[in-house]
Design an enzyme around this catalytic site. Sequence first.
Site, PDB file in Angstrom:
ATOM      1  N   CYS A  75      -4.515  17.024 -37.480  1.00  0.00           N
ATOM      2  CA  CYS A  75      -3.839  17.488 -38.612  1.00  0.00           C
ATOM      3  C   CYS A  75      -3.229  16.287 -39.271  1.00  0.00           C
ATOM      4  O   CYS A  75      -2.728  16.340 -40.600  1.00  0.00           O
ATOM      5  CB  CYS A  75      -2.734  18.234 -38.182  1.00  0.00           C
ATOM      6  SG  CYS A  75      -1.457  17.538 -36.766  1.00  0.00           S
ATOM      7  N   GLU A 137      -0.810  13.477 -27.680  1.00  0.00           N
ATOM      8  CA  GLU A 137      -1.807  14.588 -27.458  1.00  0.00           C
ATOM      9  C   GLU A 137      -3.200  13.877 -28.213  1.00  0.00           C
ATOM     10  O   GLU A 137      -4.034  14.416 -27.985  1.00  0.00           O
ATOM     11  CB  GLU A 137      -1.204  15.635 -28.376  1.00  0.00           C
ATOM     12  CG  GLU A 137      -0.273  16.614 -27.676  1.00  0.00           C
ATOM     13  CD  GLU A 137       0.039  17.654 -28.472  1.00  0.00           C
ATOM     14  OE1 GLU A 137      -0.461  17.746 -29.502  1.00  0.00           O
ATOM     15  OE2 GLU A 137       0.996  18.343 -27.922  1.00  0.00           O
ATOM     16  N   ILE A 214      -0.989  25.237 -30.715  1.00  0.00           N
ATOM     17  CA  ILE A 214       0.409  24.515 -31.392  1.00  0.00           C
ATOM     18  C   ILE A 214       1.486  25.793 -31.188  1.00  0.00           C
ATOM     19  O   ILE A 214       2.451  25.657 -31.034  1.00  0.00           O
ATOM     20  CB  ILE A 214       0.009  24.350 -32.811  1.00  0.00           C
ATOM     21  CG1 ILE A 214      -0.892  22.995 -32.650  1.00  0.00           C
ATOM     22  CG2 ILE A 214       1.330  24.027 -33.515  1.00  0.00           C
ATOM     23  CD1 ILE A 214      -1.233  22.336 -34.114  1.00  0.00           C
TER      24      ILE A 214
END
Length: 434
Positions: A75, A137, A214
């Site tokens: 992202c 992550e 998410i």
Amino acid sequence: MFAAYASIFAAGSLYTNMQVSHSKEIANFHIVGINYKKTDAAIRGLYAINPAQYQQLLEHARTVQLDDLFVLSTCNRTEIYGFAASPGQFIDLLCSQTNGDRDQLLEMAYTKSGEEAIKHLYQVGTGLDSQILGDYEIIGQIKNAAKFAKNEKALGSFLERLVNSVLQVSKLIKTETGLSAGTVSVAFATVRMLERMVPDIRDKKIVLLGVGKIGRNTTKNMIDYLGVKEVTLINRTLLVAEEFASQHGLKYAPYENMLPVIHDADVILVASNAPHPTLLAEHLQNTTPKLVIDLSIPFNVDPAVAELEHISLVNVDELSKVQDETLQNRLSEVPKAIAIIGEHMEEFLYWYKMRKHAVVLKAVKEKLHEIHMREIQQQKNGAAYNLEDIEQVSGRIIQKMINLMAGKVRKETDKSDLYISMINDIFETGVNQE
């Protein structure tokens, strides 16, 4: 600025030069990418790579003789790492599989080569370059991206070794420093924003559209930190929503029944990870006021939703601005992390040099063995002697000579390239050191 980047990249255009020729010399190792520092989420979404596009990109890369690379698409960034004659080849490769404009990418992209590109991967993999400092992550995303490329036979020994080193360094920094200590993530930032914008969040009706990683993490955080209970899950695959709902005592609804559910909601979280917007402005016309949070890249909420007066829209870029005292604590750990990276990067570069030298030393050994065998052959019709003894002695002499040269190269690291080049020239091994 555009002209400067264009001149750098133009020489490597895949479309103007289909026959790509480059060596695996470290100077030809490049990274080209965009990230959150210079582009917003909407632009990054244009260059995001999903699994299907990733496979097509690697297949296309082979047709233009790019066969040692991997793509990291999250992202917050899209980056290509690998070997090429020019970084511009990666620009064209990325644009060939995404909706992004090449000229726009040329203006926004950053490029690093050689040791700077290697250092960049270490910094990305350890969370030093993340939008949220110390984001752990990212290392899993690097591991998966490299594994995908390896399965597609697009990852060479250099990149595989480098990624493994980055994985090791990330683990060391995780255990030996406080760079990733505390809870800071997009999911947690969502909780902090809800806490600030919706004081009575416990009594509000919340809808989660998209029950992926998410979405699940955000829901767990809302339950743990905010004590919310009125959450309804909607997912295209109903079984996924049903299983997660049963584990946490939540509600769920079929995707086909989305409209009445979101009309009744106070807060809508969108984490559907679809290639196109899932929540449209027409879905929210004439409804009660709502807070909509888009957790997806590319955006899964139609930008037109922001124009509705009764709707407040928040995306991942705004979420990442939510600061926490944890981040300040992490800043003090940065020097320790940089020191660990420096030590292991030095080890990796030493491996690279020795690997390159080993090829020449092996060729020298073969050359010496060739000379040795020729001399033995010439003596076979001469005076009588024990041939086996002579072969063993001369073989040991050859190995001692190789060991002597290898030891000198290892000891004199500053001159190792010069020594190995001289040895290569002296014995005319025919090995290309590039």
